[in-house]
Design a protein around this motif. Structure first.
Motif, PDB file in Angstrom:
ATOM      1  N   ARG A  89       0.832  -1.206   0.000  1.00  0.00           N
ATOM      2  CA  ARG A  89       0.000   0.000   0.000  1.00  0.00           C
ATOM      3  C   ARG A  89       0.867   1.258   0.000  1.00  0.00           C
ATOM      4  O   ARG A  89       0.640   2.191  -0.773  1.00  0.00           O
ATOM      5  CB  ARG A  89      -0.922  -0.001   1.224  1.00  0.00           C
ATOM      6  N   GLU A  90       1.893   1.253   0.844  1.00  0.00           N
ATOM      7  CA  GLU A  90       2.769   2.436   0.921  1.00  0.00           C
ATOM      8  C   GLU A  90       3.487   2.687  -0.408  1.00  0.00           C
ATOM      9  O   GLU A  90       3.635   3.828  -0.835  1.00  0.00           O
ATOM     10  CB  GLU A  90       3.797   2.258   2.053  1.00  0.00           C
ATOM     11  N   ASP A  91       3.925   1.610  -1.057  1.00  0.00           N
ATOM     12  CA  ASP A  91       4.584   1.770  -2.361  1.00  0.00           C
ATOM     13  C   ASP A  91       3.626   2.367  -3.377  1.00  0.00           C
ATOM     14  O   ASP A  91       4.007   3.222  -4.176  1.00  0.00           O
ATOM     15  CB  ASP A  91       5.061   0.406  -2.903  1.00  0.00           C
ATOM     16  N   LEU A  92       2.388   1.899  -3.349  1.00  0.00           N
ATOM     17  CA  LEU A  92       1.392   2.419  -4.298  1.00  0.00           C
ATOM     18  C   LEU A  92       1.170   3.918  -4.077  1.00  0.00           C
ATOM     19  O   LEU A  92       0.986   4.669  -5.019  1.00  0.00           O
ATOM     20  CB  LEU A  92       0.061   1.679  -4.151  1.00  0.00           C
ATOM     21  N   GLN A  93       1.218   4.314  -2.811  1.00  0.00           N
ATOM     22  CA  GLN A  93       1.032   5.735  -2.504  1.00  0.00           C
ATOM     23  C   GLN A  93       2.243   6.538  -2.958  1.00  0.00           C
ATOM     24  O   GLN A  93       2.124   7.557  -3.628  1.00  0.00           O
ATOM     25  CB  GLN A  93       0.827   5.934  -0.992  1.00  0.00           C
ATOM     26  N   ARG A  94       3.413   6.062  -2.586  1.00  0.00           N
ATOM     27  CA  ARG A  94       4.639   6.829  -2.848  1.00  0.00           C
ATOM     28  C   ARG A  94       5.035   6.798  -4.324  1.00  0.00           C
ATOM     29  O   ARG A  94       5.339   7.823  -4.913  1.00  0.00           O
ATOM     30  CB  ARG A  94       5.766   6.259  -1.988  1.00  0.00           C
ATOM     31  N   GLU A  95       5.012   5.603  -4.904  1.00  0.00           N
ATOM     32  CA  GLU A  95       5.543   5.477  -6.265  1.00  0.00           C
ATOM     33  C   GLU A  95       4.504   5.742  -7.347  1.00  0.00           C
ATOM     34  O   GLU A  95       4.832   6.128  -8.454  1.00  0.00           O
ATOM     35  CB  GLU A  95       6.120   4.065  -6.475  1.00  0.00           C
ATOM     36  N   ARG A  96       3.243   5.486  -7.006  1.00  0.00           N
ATOM     37  CA  ARG A  96       2.215   5.643  -8.037  1.00  0.00           C
ATOM     38  C   ARG A  96       1.275   6.803  -7.741  1.00  0.00           C
ATOM     39  O   ARG A  96       0.310   7.020  -8.471  1.00  0.00           O
ATOM     40  CB  ARG A  96       1.401   4.338  -8.182  1.00  0.00           C
ATOM     41  N   GLY A  97       1.538   7.493  -6.628  1.00  0.00           N
ATOM     42  CA  GLY A  97       0.757   8.684  -6.307  1.00  0.00           C
ATOM     43  C   GLY A  97      -0.704   8.438  -5.954  1.00  0.00           C
ATOM     44  O   GLY A  97      -1.548   9.319  -6.109  1.00  0.00           O
ATOM     45  N   LEU A  98      -1.008   7.254  -5.474  1.00  0.00           N
ATOM     46  CA  LEU A  98      -2.402   6.954  -5.114  1.00  0.00           C
ATOM     47  C   LEU A  98      -2.699   7.399  -3.687  1.00  0.00           C
ATOM     48  O   LEU A  98      -1.804   7.471  -2.849  1.00  0.00           O
ATOM     49  CB  LEU A  98      -2.664   5.452  -5.224  1.00  0.00           C
ATOM     50  N   SER A  99      -3.965   7.665  -3.418  1.00  0.00           N
ATOM     51  CA  SER A  99      -4.369   7.959  -2.044  1.00  0.00           C
ATOM     52  C   SER A  99      -4.339   6.650  -1.260  1.00  0.00           C
ATOM     53  O   SER A  99      -4.373   5.563  -1.843  1.00  0.00           O
ATOM     54  CB  SER A  99      -5.789   8.527  -2.031  1.00  0.00           C
ATOM     55  N   ALA A 100      -4.301   6.761   0.067  1.00  0.00           N
ATOM     56  CA  ALA A 100      -4.252   5.561   0.906  1.00  0.00           C
ATOM     57  C   ALA A 100      -5.463   4.668   0.620  1.00  0.00           C
ATOM     58  O   ALA A 100      -5.334   3.442   0.507  1.00  0.00           O
ATOM     59  CB  ALA A 100      -4.211   5.957   2.380  1.00  0.00           C
ATOM     60  N   ASP A 101      -6.629   5.285   0.483  1.00  0.00           N
ATOM     61  CA  ASP A 101      -7.852   4.509   0.236  1.00  0.00           C
ATOM     62  C   ASP A 101      -7.803   3.780  -1.098  1.00  0.00           C
ATOM     63  O   ASP A 101      -8.148   2.599  -1.184  1.00  0.00           O
ATOM     64  CB  ASP A 101      -9.088   5.420   0.257  1.00  0.00           C
ATOM     65  N   ASP A 102      -7.379   4.511  -2.134  1.00  0.00           N
ATOM     66  CA  ASP A 102      -7.313   3.878  -3.456  1.00  0.00           C
ATOM     67  C   ASP A 102      -6.297   2.735  -3.459  1.00  0.00           C
ATOM     68  O   ASP A 102      -6.535   1.678  -4.047  1.00  0.00           O
ATOM     69  CB  ASP A 102      -6.929   4.914  -4.528  1.00  0.00           C
ATOM     70  N   ALA A 103      -5.174   2.982  -2.803  1.00  0.00           N
ATOM     71  CA  ALA A 103      -4.132   1.954  -2.747  1.00  0.00           C
ATOM     72  C   ALA A 103      -4.665   0.712  -2.031  1.00  0.00           C
ATOM     73  O   ALA A 103      -4.506  -0.424  -2.491  1.00  0.00           O
ATOM     74  CB  ALA A 103      -2.902   2.492  -2.019  1.00  0.00           C
ATOM     75  N   GLN A 104      -5.346   0.961  -0.907  1.00  0.00           N
ATOM     76  CA  GLN A 104      -5.897  -0.148  -0.133  1.00  0.00           C
ATOM     77  C   GLN A 104      -6.897  -0.941  -0.969  1.00  0.00           C
ATOM     78  O   GLN A 104      -6.920  -2.171  -0.921  1.00  0.00           O
ATOM     79  CB  GLN A 104      -6.559   0.416   1.139  1.00  0.00           C
ATOM     80  N   GLN A 105      -7.693  -0.213  -1.753  1.00  0.00           N
ATOM     81  CA  GLN A 105      -8.692  -0.899  -2.573  1.00  0.00           C
ATOM     82  C   GLN A 105      -8.060  -1.797  -3.626  1.00  0.00           C
ATOM     83  O   GLN A 105      -8.548  -2.890  -3.891  1.00  0.00           O
ATOM     84  CB  GLN A 105      -9.592   0.121  -3.246  1.00  0.00           C
ATOM     85  N   LEU A 106      -6.944  -1.338  -4.189  1.00  0.00           N
ATOM     86  CA  LEU A 106      -6.253  -2.171  -5.180  1.00  0.00           C
ATOM     87  C   LEU A 106      -5.683  -3.419  -4.519  1.00  0.00           C
ATOM     88  O   LEU A 106      -5.771  -4.517  -5.054  1.00  0.00           O
ATOM     89  CB  LEU A 106      -5.099  -1.399  -5.835  1.00  0.00           C
ATOM     90  N   VAL A 107      -5.094  -3.220  -3.325  1.00  0.00           N
ATOM     91  CA  VAL A 107      -4.441  -4.322  -2.613  1.00  0.00           C
ATOM     92  C   VAL A 107      -5.443  -5.416  -2.260  1.00  0.00           C
ATOM     93  O   VAL A 107      -5.149  -6.600  -2.361  1.00  0.00           O
ATOM     94  CB  VAL A 107      -3.735  -3.797  -1.337  1.00  0.00           C
ATOM     95  N   GLN A 108      -6.628  -5.019  -1.849  1.00  0.00           N
ATOM     96  CA  GLN A 108      -7.594  -6.046  -1.452  1.00  0.00           C
ATOM     97  C   GLN A 108      -8.758  -6.185  -2.430  1.00  0.00           C
ATOM     98  O   GLN A 108      -9.840  -6.633  -2.058  1.00  0.00           O
ATOM     99  CB  GLN A 108      -8.077  -5.838  -0.012  1.00  0.00           C
ATOM    100  N   GLY A 109      -8.478  -5.828  -3.671  1.00  0.00           N
ATOM    101  CA  GLY A 109      -9.509  -5.998  -4.687  1.00  0.00           C
ATOM    102  C   GLY A 109      -9.364  -7.333  -5.389  1.00  0.00           C
ATOM    103  O   GLY A 109      -8.647  -8.219  -4.930  1.00  0.00           O
ATOM    104  N   PHE A 110     -10.062  -7.460  -6.526  1.00  0.00           N
ATOM    105  CA  PHE A 110      -9.988  -8.707  -7.270  1.00  0.00           C
ATOM    106  C   PHE A 110      -9.289  -8.523  -8.613  1.00  0.00           C
ATOM    107  O   PHE A 110      -8.946  -9.477  -9.273  1.00  0.00           O
ATOM    108  CB  PHE A 110     -11.390  -9.276  -7.506  1.00  0.00           C
ATOM    109  N   ASP A 111      -9.122  -7.241  -9.012  1.00  0.00           N
ATOM    110  CA  ASP A 111      -8.607  -7.000 -10.365  1.00  0.00           C
ATOM    111  C   ASP A 111      -7.154  -6.569 -10.372  1.00  0.00           C
ATOM    112  O   ASP A 111      -6.709  -5.829  -9.497  1.00  0.00           O
ATOM    113  CB  ASP A 111      -9.454  -5.907 -11.041  1.00  0.00           C
ATOM    114  N   ARG A 112      -6.460  -7.038 -11.389  1.00  0.00           N
ATOM    115  CA  ARG A 112      -5.080  -6.608 -11.563  1.00  0.00           C
ATOM    116  C   ARG A 112      -5.084  -5.200 -12.131  1.00  0.00           C
ATOM    117  O   ARG A 112      -6.057  -4.759 -12.729  1.00  0.00           O
ATOM    118  CB  ARG A 112      -4.353  -7.580 -12.496  1.00  0.00           C
TER     119      ARG A 112
END
Ligand SMILES: Nc1ncnc2c1ncn2[C@@H]1O[C@H](COP(=O)(O)OP(=O)(O)OP(=O)(O)O)[C@@H](O)[C@H]1O
Ligand SMILES: [Mg+2]
Length: 346
Positions: free
Chosen positions: A221-244
């Motif tokens: 999640r932290e990498d997604l925020q730092r490297e991809r500029g996502l918000s914590a919520d969006d990052a969390q959603q990707l991490v525990q979602g179903f889609d790549r």
């Protein structure tokens, strides 16, 4: 509810750094039945890499977790793990259990890099019916301070830890029930949590080695925020979602590599093993096993079958046990608490 007050139910309590998980199993029937599950988020940094930083917050969250599971009993089964627990298979001369107990302290001094004054020891004879001059023993040593601090958190929460298990054994337990296949050949059981990834290597169901890596869903999640500029919520959603997603792929590339290298290091010794064993399959569980694309990446990178494990595969589940939780979303996180709740408290 009187139901949970009866002795025949076991409350498994997994105090994770991200989520506190409670599983209640009824042992009064012919087969165990899961009757209740709850997950309760824990405030960030209250537990870091298995160490309790804020006992007050943790005790409170445990109380909330048990209350929402409607657990009335004070008796819980919990576990310790991490680098302050050492599990080692050793060979000693074949003796009776009582004598083995006496030998264990001396054996532990040879095998355990801790001060003997500060450890709790336990052991299990792996081949009690064998007849050779030697027997295989699984030696377990846990730093007393670790066990005591776990017990302290629980007593602070008003609970009675009737069993303090070893995390990797409880996982093993749940795997044995739900994935008997994992007890065949050399396999890796991977519990990818919020903070930590536990690697357990088993040979025909006998633990050979356990290792912890400090990588889990939090790092993703932290990498997604730092490297991809996502918000914590969006990052969390990707991490525990179903889609790549392309965002995830790049993080999986680096963090997945870290996990793959950890597995390679943990299994390097197998090359020298007389049986010439190599890992037949890897089973994943924990919140991190849900990261879309991670299992596939590990399978490609390590050239081994990677299968997500399901602690409900062979377990009877009472209607409503999961309340509003979505089975597919939560099951992979329940391996450890279910392993704990599978223990029968005398
Ligand atoms: N359905 C879900 N609900 C909540 N979190 C989920 C879910 N699926 C995946 N996750 C992710 O998994 C993490 C929790 O996984 P898990 O419960 O295995 O970790 P933990 O036991 O709390 O951590 P650790 O073992 O490292 O102390 C969450 O932080 C979240 O990122
Ligand atoms: Mg965990």
């Amino acid at each position: 509810m009187a139901l949970f007050g009866r002795n025949k139910t076991t409350v498994g309590l997994d105090i994770g750094s991200g989520l506190i998980k409670v599983a209640v199993i009824d042992h009064s029937k012919r087969e165990p039945e899961l009757v209740r599950v709850t997950v309760t988020p824990l405030l960030a940094d209250a537990i870091v890499e298995g160490e309790v930083m804020d006992p007050g917050i943790v005790a409170e969250a445990i109380q909330t977790a048990l209350a929402s599971a409607e657990v009335k009993s004070k008796d819980v089964v919990t576990a310790v793990g991490g680098r302050d627990v050492i599990i080692k298979k050793i060979q000693i001369e074949r003796v009776k259990e009582q004598q083995a107990r006496e030998l264990m302290r001396w054996e532990a001094e040879q095998h355990v890099p801790f001060d003997m004054e500060s450890v709790e020891l336990d052991f299990q004879i792996l081949d009690p019916d064998g007849s050779g001059p030697e027997m295989n023993v699984l030696l377990v040593a846990a730093k007393r301070e670790l066990v005591e601090s776990k017990v302290r958190v629980l007593t602070d929460a008003g609970l009675d830890p009737v069993i303090v298990d070893v995390e990797s054994f409880a996982l093993h337990n749940a795997f044995e029930v739900n994935h008997p296949d994992a007890m065949r050949g050399v396999v890796g059981l991977l519990n990818i949590g919020h903070d930590v990834t536990n690697i357990n290597i088993l040979d025909d169901g006998v633990p050979l080695l356990t290792r912890d890596l400090t990588v889990g869903t939090r790092r993703f999640r932290e990498d997604l925020q730092r490297e991809r500029g996502l918000s914590a919520d969006d990052a969390q959603q990707l991490v525990q979602g179903f889609d790549r997603s392309p965002h995830l792929e790049s993080v999986i590339e680096t963090r997945g590599e870290e996990i793959a290298v950890g597995i390679e290091r943990a299994t390097a010794f197998l090359e020298q093993n007389s049986r010439g064993g190599h890992v037949r399959a890897i089973y994943t569980c924990g919140g991190g096993s849900r990261i879309p694309g991670l299992n596939e990446m590990l399978a490609n990178r390590l050239r081994v079958t990677v299968q997500q494990a399901n602690p409900l595969a062979n377990l009877k589940v009472r209607d409503g046990a999961l309340a509003s939780l979505v089975t597919d979303e939560i099951a992979p996180l329940l391996m450890l608490p279910i392993g704990l709740a599978l223990r029968q408290v005398a």
